[in-house]
Design a protein around this motif. Structure first.
Motif, PDB file in Angstrom:
ATOM      1  N   VAL A   1       0.844  -1.190   0.000  1.00  0.00           N
ATOM      2  CA  VAL A   1       0.000   0.000   0.000  1.00  0.00           C
ATOM      3  C   VAL A   1       0.883   1.245   0.000  1.00  0.00           C
ATOM      4  N   LEU A   2       0.655   2.123  -0.989  1.00  0.00           N
ATOM      5  CA  LEU A   2       1.403   3.368  -1.099  1.00  0.00           C
ATOM      6  C   LEU A   2       0.597   4.513  -0.492  1.00  0.00           C
ATOM      7  N   HIS A   3       1.283   5.322   0.292  1.00  0.00           N
ATOM      8  CA  HIS A   3       0.696   6.462   0.993  1.00  0.00           C
ATOM      9  C   HIS A   3       1.508   7.712   0.676  1.00  0.00           C
ATOM     10  N   SER A   4       0.995   8.856   1.106  1.00  0.00           N
ATOM     11  CA  SER A   4       1.799  10.083   1.110  1.00  0.00           C
ATOM     12  C   SER A   4       1.618  10.769   2.455  1.00  0.00           C
ATOM     13  N   ILE A   5       2.663  11.508   2.849  1.00  0.00           N
ATOM     14  CA  ILE A   5       2.624  12.209   4.130  1.00  0.00           C
ATOM     15  C   ILE A   5       3.578  13.401   4.074  1.00  0.00           C
ATOM     16  N   SER A   6       3.182  14.467   4.728  1.00  0.00           N
ATOM     17  CA  SER A   6       4.069  15.602   4.988  1.00  0.00           C
ATOM     18  C   SER A   6       3.581  16.252   6.278  1.00  0.00           C
ATOM     19  N   LEU A   7       4.515  16.670   7.090  1.00  0.00           N
ATOM     20  CA  LEU A   7       4.165  17.307   8.370  1.00  0.00           C
ATOM     21  C   LEU A   7       5.068  18.497   8.614  1.00  0.00           C
ATOM     22  N   PRO A   8       4.450  19.651   8.913  1.00  0.00           N
ATOM     23  CA  PRO A   8       3.032  19.931   8.727  1.00  0.00           C
ATOM     24  C   PRO A   8       2.656  19.780   7.254  1.00  0.00           C
ATOM     25  N   PRO A   9       1.349  19.685   6.958  1.00  0.00           N
ATOM     26  CA  PRO A   9       0.927  19.462   5.581  1.00  0.00           C
ATOM     27  C   PRO A   9       1.561  20.460   4.610  1.00  0.00           C
TER      28      PRO A   9
ATOM     29  N   GLU B   1      11.946  16.548  11.071  1.00  0.00           N
ATOM     30  CA  GLU B   1      11.839  15.311  11.843  1.00  0.00           C
ATOM     31  C   GLU B   1      10.412  14.937  12.213  1.00  0.00           C
ATOM     32  N   ALA B   2       9.431  15.711  11.801  1.00  0.00           N
ATOM     33  CA  ALA B   2       8.062  15.509  12.284  1.00  0.00           C
ATOM     34  C   ALA B   2       7.482  14.146  11.915  1.00  0.00           C
ATOM     35  N   ILE B   3       7.736  13.655  10.712  1.00  0.00           N
ATOM     36  CA  ILE B   3       7.190  12.349  10.327  1.00  0.00           C
ATOM     37  C   ILE B   3       7.783  11.263  11.217  1.00  0.00           C
ATOM     38  N   GLU B   4       9.096  11.305  11.403  1.00  0.00           N
ATOM     39  CA  GLU B   4       9.735  10.313  12.270  1.00  0.00           C
ATOM     40  C   GLU B   4       9.210  10.426  13.697  1.00  0.00           C
ATOM     41  N   GLN B   5       8.985  11.636  14.153  1.00  0.00           N
ATOM     42  CA  GLN B   5       8.445  11.833  15.499  1.00  0.00           C
ATOM     43  C   GLN B   5       7.020  11.287  15.605  1.00  0.00           C
ATOM     44  N   LEU B   6       6.208  11.487  14.571  1.00  0.00           N
ATOM     45  CA  LEU B   6       4.844  10.938  14.586  1.00  0.00           C
ATOM     46  C   LEU B   6       4.880   9.425  14.724  1.00  0.00           C
ATOM     47  N   PHE B   7       5.730   8.768  13.929  1.00  0.00           N
ATOM     48  CA  PHE B   7       5.778   7.313  13.925  1.00  0.00           C
ATOM     49  C   PHE B   7       6.466   6.725  15.151  1.00  0.00           C
ATOM     50  N   THR B   8       7.124   7.560  15.945  1.00  0.00           N
ATOM     51  CA  THR B   8       7.771   7.080  17.170  1.00  0.00           C
ATOM     52  C   THR B   8       7.114   7.667  18.425  1.00  0.00           C
ATOM     53  N   ASN B   9       5.950   8.266  18.268  1.00  0.00           N
ATOM     54  CA  ASN B   9       5.153   8.824  19.378  1.00  0.00           C
ATOM     55  C   ASN B   9       5.891   9.921  20.144  1.00  0.00           C
ATOM     56  N   THR B  10       6.723  10.693  19.435  1.00  0.00           N
ATOM     57  CA  THR B  10       7.467  11.772  20.091  1.00  0.00           C
ATOM     58  C   THR B  10       7.148  13.146  19.499  1.00  0.00           C
ATOM     59  N   LEU B  11       6.109  13.231  18.684  1.00  0.00           N
ATOM     60  CA  LEU B  11       5.731  14.505  18.073  1.00  0.00           C
ATOM     61  C   LEU B  11       5.132  15.422  19.129  1.00  0.00           C
ATOM     62  N   ASP B  12       5.670  16.614  19.268  1.00  0.00           N
ATOM     63  CA  ASP B  12       5.194  17.595  20.239  1.00  0.00           C
ATOM     64  C   ASP B  12       3.916  18.249  19.711  1.00  0.00           C
ATOM     65  N   PRO B  13       2.784  18.038  20.366  1.00  0.00           N
ATOM     66  CA  PRO B  13       1.536  18.620  19.860  1.00  0.00           C
ATOM     67  C   PRO B  13       1.544  20.147  19.861  1.00  0.00           C
ATOM     68  N   ALA B  14       2.442  20.753  20.602  1.00  0.00           N
ATOM     69  CA  ALA B  14       2.545  22.213  20.613  1.00  0.00           C
ATOM     70  C   ALA B  14       3.532  22.729  19.567  1.00  0.00           C
ATOM     71  N   GLY B  15       4.187  21.835  18.831  1.00  0.00           N
ATOM     72  CA  GLY B  15       5.206  22.226  17.870  1.00  0.00           C
ATOM     73  C   GLY B  15       4.676  22.932  16.635  1.00  0.00           C
ATOM     74  N   HIS B  16       3.410  22.740  16.330  1.00  0.00           N
ATOM     75  CA  HIS B  16       2.762  23.374  15.181  1.00  0.00           C
ATOM     76  C   HIS B  16       1.261  23.259  15.421  1.00  0.00           C
ATOM     77  N   PRO B  17       0.472  24.240  15.026  1.00  0.00           N
ATOM     78  CA  PRO B  17      -0.986  24.160  15.262  1.00  0.00           C
ATOM     79  C   PRO B  17      -1.626  22.879  14.721  1.00  0.00           C
ATOM     80  N   TYR B  18      -1.132  22.348  13.606  1.00  0.00           N
ATOM     81  CA  TYR B  18      -1.697  21.121  13.038  1.00  0.00           C
ATOM     82  C   TYR B  18      -1.445  19.903  13.923  1.00  0.00           C
ATOM     83  N   TYR B  19      -0.331  19.895  14.650  1.00  0.00           N
ATOM     84  CA  TYR B  19       0.061  18.714  15.422  1.00  0.00           C
ATOM     85  C   TYR B  19      -0.894  18.390  16.559  1.00  0.00           C
TER      86      TYR B  19
END
Length: 185
Positions: free
Chosen positions: A31-39, A45-63
């Motif tokens: 299955v092929l996907h696409s991702i960018s963070l923020p969109p 490092e945001a994608i890696e942080q998302l997949f490792t549960n370390t993304l700071d929700p205060a780091g960007h309004p979208y997060y």
């Protein structure tokens, strides 16, 4: 590229906790996907942080909307063609969500059980890079060599398995160019 014990030899490893055992050792769908963070933003490092549960929700309004989300993919292919692997292919990554696939006349769900998820760093309306297509073709060839149930007919998009929910990798993804790359690899 080669696959050893579920890991792609040419990929940088960033282990995700968002994975578990496959219920049956089946690997038969890609299955092929696409991702960018923020969109719409690439790099960082945001994608890696998302997949490792370390993304700071205060780091960007979208997060903030991603806070507490537990997702992963097996592999991310960055804009420059770099491959980052989060989950060994023989384990179940959490990428497909609610989805289904018509397989030999029957409708299957729980696609994470038997699929490999590859994220392309990008957005659905901007062209992906030539480096990404070449890296993806090399990865697909390595996967098909290691997992005989995979073939070119068993490569699909997130949009096709979850059409009311997802649109990625989107209209900017050039399936014909990917086929050309596969023929040359």
């Amino acid at each position: 590229m080669q696959i050893n014990e579920g890991w792609l030899s040419d990929a940088r490893r960033v282990a995700s906790p968002n994975a578990n055992q496959r219920p049956q050792n089946e690997i038969s769908l890609l299955v092929l996907h696409s991702i960018s963070l923020p969109p719409g933003c690439f790099g960082g490092e945001a994608i890696e942080q998302l997949f490792t549960n370390t993304l700071d929700p205060a780091g960007h309004p979208y997060y903030a909307r991603l806070d507490g989300l537990k997702v992963s993919a097996h592999l991310l292919i960055r804009r420059d063609g770099e491959c980052v692997q989060f989950v060994p292919f023989d384990r179940r990554a959490w990428h497909a969500g609610r989805s289904s696939w018509h397989d030999a006349g029957k409708l299957r769900s729980n696609l994470n059980d038997f699929s490999i998820g590859i994220e392309l760093e990008g957005v659905e309306i901007h062209p992906y890079t030539e480096q990404q297509y070449h890296a993806l073709a090399s990865v697909i060839c390595a996967l098909m060599a290691s997992y005989p149930a995979l073939d070119a007919q068993r490569i699909t998009s997130h949009a096709r398995i979850a059409p009311l929910r997802k649109t990625d990798p989107g209209p900017a993804f050039d399936w014909a160019f990917l086929r050309q790359c596969l023929e040359r690899t």
